[in-house]
Scaffold this active site. Structure first.
Site, PDB file in Angstrom:
ATOM      1  CG  ASP A 177      -0.013  -0.117   2.612  1.00 20.46           C
ATOM      2  OD1 ASP A 177       1.187  -0.021   2.465  1.00 20.46           O
ATOM      3  OD2 ASP A 177      -1.005  -0.142   3.538  1.00 20.46           O
TER       4      ASP A 177
ATOM      5  CB  CYS B 159       5.324  -2.316   1.587  1.00 20.88           C
ATOM      6  SG  CYS B 159       6.518  -1.669   0.232  1.00 20.88           S
TER       7      CYS B 159
ATOM      8  CG  HIS C 123       5.953  -5.768  -1.464  1.00 21.08           C
ATOM      9  ND1 HIS C 123       4.856  -5.007  -0.882  1.00 21.08           N
ATOM     10  CD2 HIS C 123       5.815  -6.771  -0.825  1.00 21.08           C
ATOM     11  CE1 HIS C 123       4.472  -5.208  -0.022  1.00 21.08           C
ATOM     12  NE2 HIS C 123       4.821  -6.759   0.215  1.00 21.08           N
TER      13      HIS C 123
END
Length: 295
Positions: A157, A160, A279
């Site tokens: 989001d 992370c 990520h």
């Protein structure tokens, strides 16, 4: 009614066979992986869960399609039955043949669509096994297993990196929360401008950030979902006085803040984890493969 019952029985028989075939395949997969190979056994567990979920989803969809088809046929029988009142025997027979033909066409169309769907699933499965995301995951699992660690998923989001660090701190009873971690990062960067400003440039001009642009950058770090990277990790290392280690699939382990003699915060950096790209995940102790039914 007889035709619908026959179709249901045939589908149930098909489902029983597919479940039996899958169990045989799973048993073969278990036998092919040594029990002492923790990495491969963990991957095996994930693969088995995925295969079972896909088969259950396929069966549910097929049952739903059969139910819808049966209801549609019954409605058409009632409507057509009303329309044929008053027709002679020959006209009623012609109408019955027409209804049968339409129902057959629907079944053939649904069968073709299901066959196409299964082909797409098979293609996607091959692509996933050969794709960059799957390969990255395998490499990271191997590296983490050497440290008796495994990936702990963090939501994607924009926060992370901070969430992963907070997850690590919380496991030690030192959780600070997302807002506090962002605030400490931004404050440290503001107080040590010379350490960070040279690495920030305007993407349009290529010039180093102005004072206003740097303040805007720090403000975004503090109060938005701006993605965190190497600069923010360096700032957090200094602010928390904790070393940070970052695992990557195709690069050596990154170590930041080695001057701090404390238990490091360990993160996992993934380039292909989601459609949006980069990520960060957290880690947790490697869990033993659960006991399995070898029967």
């Amino acid at each position: 009614m007889e035709e619908a019952e026959t179709a249901e029985e045939a589908l149930a028989k098909q489902h029983r066979k597919e479940k039996k075939d899958l169990q045989a395949k799973i048993q073969s997969m278990k036998n092919a992986v040594p029990k002492n190979d923790k990495k491969r056994r963990k991957q095996l567990t994930d693969d088995i869960a995925r295969l079972e979920a896909e088969l259950n989803q396929k069966h549910e969809e097929e049952l739903r399609q059969l139910t819808n088809s049966t209801v549609t046929d019954k409605v058409e029988e009632v409507v057509n039955g009303i329309e044929t009142i008053g027709l002679d025997t020959e006209e009623q027979n012609d109408g019955k043949q027409s209804r049968t033909s339409k129902a057959q066409k629907r079944r053939e169309k649904k069968a073709a669509m299901e066959k196409e769907r299964e082909a797409r699933i098979a293609e996607a499965e091959v692509e996933n096994l050969q794709g960059s995301r799957h390969q990255e995951s395998l490499k990271l699992q191997q590296k983490l297993a050497e440290r008796q660690l495994q990936i702990r998923e963090i939501q994607s989001d924009g926060h992370c990196m901070y969430r992963a660090i907070d997850d690590q701190l919380a496991s030690r009873g030192q959780g600070m929360g997302l807002k506090e971690l962002r605030a400490q990062t931004a404050n440290y960067m503001r107080c040590h401008t010379d350490d960070f400003l040279p690495f920030l440039t305007n993407p349009n001009t290529g010039d180093m950030f102005s004072a206003d642009e740097f303040e805007k950058y720090c403000s975004d770090v503090e109060s938005t979902a701006a993605w965190g990277g190497q600069l923010e990790l360096r700032a957090l290392t200094e602010a928390l006085k904790l070393p940070i280690e970052v695992f990557q699939a195709d690069a050596p382990l990154i170590k930041i803040g080695e001057e701090y003699d404390k238990l490091p915060v360990v993160l996992v950096y993934m380039r292909h984890a989601y459609g949006l790209g980069e990520h960060y995940n957290s880690v947790e102790p490697l869990k033993e493969l659960s006991n399995e039914d070898e029967g």
